[in-house]
Design a protein around this motif. Structure first.
Motif, PDB file in Angstrom:
ATOM      1  N   THR A   9       0.836  -1.217   0.000  1.00 50.98           N
ATOM      2  CA  THR A   9       0.000   0.000   0.000  1.00 50.98           C
ATOM      3  C   THR A   9       0.865   1.260   0.000  1.00 50.98           C
ATOM      4  O   THR A   9       0.344   2.366  -0.098  1.00 50.98           O
ATOM      5  CB  THR A   9      -0.917   0.050   1.245  1.00 50.98           C
ATOM      6  N   LEU A  12       6.410   3.294  -2.507  1.00 49.02           N
ATOM      7  CA  LEU A  12       7.310   2.514  -3.353  1.00 49.02           C
ATOM      8  C   LEU A  12       6.774   1.090  -3.559  1.00 49.02           C
ATOM      9  O   LEU A  12       6.803   0.561  -4.676  1.00 49.02           O
ATOM     10  CB  LEU A  12       8.682   2.469  -2.664  1.00 49.02           C
ATOM     11  N   ARG A  42      -7.362  -1.282  -0.204  1.00 46.99           N
ATOM     12  CA  ARG A  42      -6.227  -0.334  -0.149  1.00 46.99           C
ATOM     13  C   ARG A  42      -5.129  -0.735  -1.130  1.00 46.99           C
ATOM     14  O   ARG A  42      -4.534   0.108  -1.780  1.00 46.99           O
ATOM     15  CB  ARG A  42      -5.679  -0.249   1.279  1.00 46.99           C
ATOM     16  N   TYR A 162      15.733   6.228  12.171  1.00 50.93           N
ATOM     17  CA  TYR A 162      15.308   5.530  10.949  1.00 50.93           C
ATOM     18  C   TYR A 162      16.518   4.898  10.270  1.00 50.93           C
ATOM     19  O   TYR A 162      16.530   3.702   9.968  1.00 50.93           O
ATOM     20  CB  TYR A 162      14.608   6.523   9.996  1.00 50.93           C
ATOM     21  N   LYS A 166      17.397   0.856   9.834  1.00 55.00           N
ATOM     22  CA  LYS A 166      17.536   0.203   8.525  1.00 55.00           C
ATOM     23  C   LYS A 166      18.937  -0.405   8.386  1.00 55.00           C
ATOM     24  O   LYS A 166      19.107  -1.438   7.742  1.00 55.00           O
ATOM     25  CB  LYS A 166      17.259   1.215   7.400  1.00 55.00           C
TER      26      LYS A 166
HETATM   27  N1  LIG Z   1      10.118   6.645  -0.225  1.00 55.19           N
HETATM   28  C1  LIG Z   1      11.422   6.821  -0.282  1.00 55.19           C
HETATM   29  O1  LIG Z   1      11.913   7.873  -0.749  1.00 55.19           O
HETATM   30  C2  LIG Z   1      12.356   5.735   0.158  1.00 55.19           C
HETATM   31  C3  LIG Z   1      13.721   5.986   0.011  1.00 55.19           C
HETATM   32  C4  LIG Z   1      14.620   5.005   0.408  1.00 55.19           C
HETATM   33  C5  LIG Z   1      14.163   3.812   0.903  1.00 55.19           C
HETATM   34  N2  LIG Z   1      12.819   3.603   1.061  1.00 55.19           N
HETATM   35  C6  LIG Z   1      12.399   2.300   1.581  1.00 55.19           C
HETATM   36  O2  LIG Z   1      11.428   1.795   0.685  1.00 55.19           O
HETATM   37  C7  LIG Z   1      10.496   0.992   1.394  1.00 55.19           C
HETATM   38  C8  LIG Z   1       9.095   1.451   1.064  1.00 55.19           C
HETATM   39  O3  LIG Z   1       8.959   2.817   1.471  1.00 55.19           O
HETATM   40  P1  LIG Z   1       7.684   3.660   1.070  1.00 55.19           P
HETATM   41  O4  LIG Z   1       8.144   4.996   0.652  1.00 55.19           O
HETATM   42  O5  LIG Z   1       6.810   2.867   0.168  1.00 55.19           O
HETATM   43  O6  LIG Z   1       6.997   3.809   2.511  1.00 55.19           O
HETATM   44  P2  LIG Z   1       5.461   4.136   2.851  1.00 55.19           P
HETATM   45  O7  LIG Z   1       4.796   4.818   1.712  1.00 55.19           O
HETATM   46  O8  LIG Z   1       5.468   4.808   4.179  1.00 55.19           O
HETATM   47  O9  LIG Z   1       4.806   2.696   2.997  1.00 55.19           O
HETATM   48  C9  LIG Z   1       5.125   1.878   4.079  1.00 55.19           C
HETATM   49  C10 LIG Z   1       4.442   0.539   3.880  1.00 55.19           C
HETATM   50  O10 LIG Z   1       4.813  -0.312   4.963  1.00 55.19           O
HETATM   51  C11 LIG Z   1       3.619  -0.846   5.509  1.00 55.19           C
HETATM   52  N3  LIG Z   1       3.794  -1.150   6.932  1.00 55.19           N
HETATM   53  C12 LIG Z   1       4.198  -0.305   7.905  1.00 55.19           C
HETATM   54  N4  LIG Z   1       4.215  -0.924   9.089  1.00 55.19           N
HETATM   55  C13 LIG Z   1       3.831  -2.207   8.847  1.00 55.19           C
HETATM   56  C14 LIG Z   1       3.644  -3.344   9.659  1.00 55.19           C
HETATM   57  N5  LIG Z   1       3.872  -3.303  10.979  1.00 55.19           N
HETATM   58  N6  LIG Z   1       3.265  -4.503   9.084  1.00 55.19           N
HETATM   59  C15 LIG Z   1       3.031  -4.577   7.751  1.00 55.19           C
HETATM   60  N7  LIG Z   1       3.165  -3.522   6.929  1.00 55.19           N
HETATM   61  C16 LIG Z   1       3.563  -2.353   7.464  1.00 55.19           C
HETATM   62  C17 LIG Z   1       2.586   0.233   5.299  1.00 55.19           C
HETATM   63  O11 LIG Z   1       1.290  -0.336   5.426  1.00 55.19           O
HETATM   64  P3  LIG Z   1      -0.007   0.535   5.895  1.00 55.19           P
HETATM   65  O12 LIG Z   1      -0.670   0.969   4.625  1.00 55.19           O
HETATM   66  O13 LIG Z   1      -0.803  -0.420   6.681  1.00 55.19           O
HETATM   67  O14 LIG Z   1       0.503   1.686   6.710  1.00 55.19           O
HETATM   68  C18 LIG Z   1       2.921   0.633   3.877  1.00 55.19           C
HETATM   69  O15 LIG Z   1       2.423  -0.296   2.957  1.00 55.19           O
HETATM   70  C19 LIG Z   1      10.863   1.111   2.867  1.00 55.19           C
HETATM   71  O16 LIG Z   1      11.620  -0.021   3.215  1.00 55.19           O
HETATM   72  C20 LIG Z   1      11.727   2.352   2.941  1.00 55.19           C
HETATM   73  O17 LIG Z   1      12.651   2.267   3.997  1.00 55.19           O
HETATM   74  C21 LIG Z   1      11.904   4.549   0.697  1.00 55.19           C
END
Ligand SMILES: NC(=O)c1ccc[n+]([C@@H]2O[C@H](COP(=O)([O-])OP(=O)(O)OC[C@H]3O[C@@H](n4cnc5c(N)ncnc54)[C@H](OP(=O)(O)O)[C@@H]3O)[C@@H](O)[C@H]2O)c1
Length: 375
Positions: A9, A12, A42, A162, A166
């Protein structure tokens, strides 16, 4: 082929799930929180933001209620074992990405959550591939120099819990791969951003969140700064922020990042054992000064100055320092990221679009540039 993905959801994760489901025609199992019907809604909505999802693709999508913070991912022992026996790869995208978040929660979701995914991997067949989504932030507070994809060290410390959580998760992946003689792919994206407007229901990326925070501040007011409606037009708002004027960020457009990640994590052949780590980054870093100029162009009268020492800070400046802690903690570095592994495993992939003034303006959530602004 069947892929289990966490975080589908998210900003990324939904893009990756979309590609796996629609362009790679995989069977996708999305593990996430909440009741099953709500979770499916969702996931389908999040994936659908990246392009129509036809009926046959929906038939290949299955959702499973779970939580990475819980033992066995919150699954019953029977379902845990059954899913582990079905999947050919696991994409672990779920995380708590709150840069200014509290330590205990970030370690519970990001580090303990990864430990639970690794325990799931233990139950899968030897050919099942783990793709762990990490972040460039594991480079820590290294001031400058070239970060190699194989580097993983805590000697420089970490600017945020954070980043530390990680880093600890990546360590667990390396230990697991060595202990079990299993392969794993670790993807380290930089700050992933989209320059397209996102609907309210979409998960935001960090630059859009930053844009919203500054908007709330400049338009709604802050201690010592009246709301825009109460300020005479053109009032000068000169503010200092505690940051290095020469800091850079790596911002990577989401289209490139998603395609590179899927080519590496899905299309490239799986190595027999060992962890292979990839920087999913832009070849050209973005100057912090360019991000600040983007804000100044939008808000007439706003002047942002970086200072390394914060003498006699005003009440507004102190408020901003607290309000933007997460973002500001990254405004001290000039390190760069090597891309050797990523380039080797994405042959033919065009380089990402430039992160120029127009891209930044849109990624920060300001769709339209003032007419007089340079591109
Ligand atoms: N966005 C960036 O710029 C960026 C950059 C570098 C690395 N990353 C890495 O990329 C990955 C994805 O990031 P994103 O930007 O997609 O983050 P995001 O939009 O905040 O999404 C986080 C996801 O994790 C899920 N989640 C959180 N806690 C959880 C739990 N306890 N059990 C199961 N699911 C859970 C959330 O589900 P809900 O919908 O239920 O909240 C959501 O689907 C992460 O590992 C992040 O560290 C992101």
């Amino acid at each position: 082929m069947t892929v289990l993905i966490t975080g589908a959801t998210g900003f990324l994760g939904s893009r990756i799930a979309h590609e796996l489901l629609l362009t790679r025609n995989q069977q996708v199992i999305a593990l996430g929180r909440g009741g099953l019907a709500d979770l499916r809604d969702r996931v389908v909505t999040a994936i659908g933001l990246h392009g129509a999802v036809p009926g046959d693709a929906l038939l290949r999508l299955r959702c499973v209620t779970g939580d990475v913070t819980l033992p066995r991912l919150g699954l019953t022992p029977a379902l845990h074992a059954r899913l582990a026996g079905q999947v050919d790869s696991v994409w672990h995208c779920a995380a708590d990405i709150a840069l200014g978040g509290e330590r205990e929660r970030l370690f519970r979701v990001n580090t303990q959550g990864t430990a639970h995914v690794l325990a799931f991997m233990d139950q899968t067949g030897p050919a099942c591939r783990l793709v762990h989504v990490s972040t460039m932030a594991v480079a820590g507070s290294r001031p400058d120099g070239l970060v190699l994809e194989d580097d993983l060290t805590d000697v420089h410390g970490f600017a945020t819990h954070y980043a530390a959580s990680k880093y600890a998760a990546e360590q667990l992946v390396r230990q697991w791969a060595a202990r079990r003689a299993r392969p794993a792919v670790v993807l380290r994206p930089s700050l992933v951003a989209s320059d397209r407007p996102l609907p309210d229901s979409a998960a935001e990326h960090p630059l859009a969140q930053l844009g919203n925070m500054v908007k709330v501040l400049v338009e709604g007011g802050a201690p010592g700064l009246p709301p825009a409606a109460d300020r005479p037009p053109g009032t000068e708002m000169r503010m200092r922020i505690k940051a290095s004027p020469s800091a850079t960020f790596n911002i990577v457009p989401s289209d490139y990042a998603t395609e590179a990640m899927v080519r590496i994590g899905h299309d490239a052949p799986c190595r027999d054992t060992g962890v292979r780590t990839y920087h999913i980054v832009h070849p050209t870093p973005t100057e912090l000064a360019d991000v600040l100029r983007a804000f100044e162009r939008l808000y007439t009268g706003l002047r942002l100055e970086c200072v390394e020492e914060f003498d006699g800070a005003s009440v507004t400046e102190l408020f901003i320092a607290r309000y933007l802690t997460g973002f500001l903690s990254y405004c001290w570095f000039r390190h760069r990221f090597d891309r050797t592994h990523a380039l080797a495993d994405t042959p033919g992939l065009p380089e990402p679009a430039p992160v120029d003034a127009r891209f930044l303006q849109r990624a920060l959530g300001f769709d339209v540039l003032p007419a007089s602004s340079p591109g």
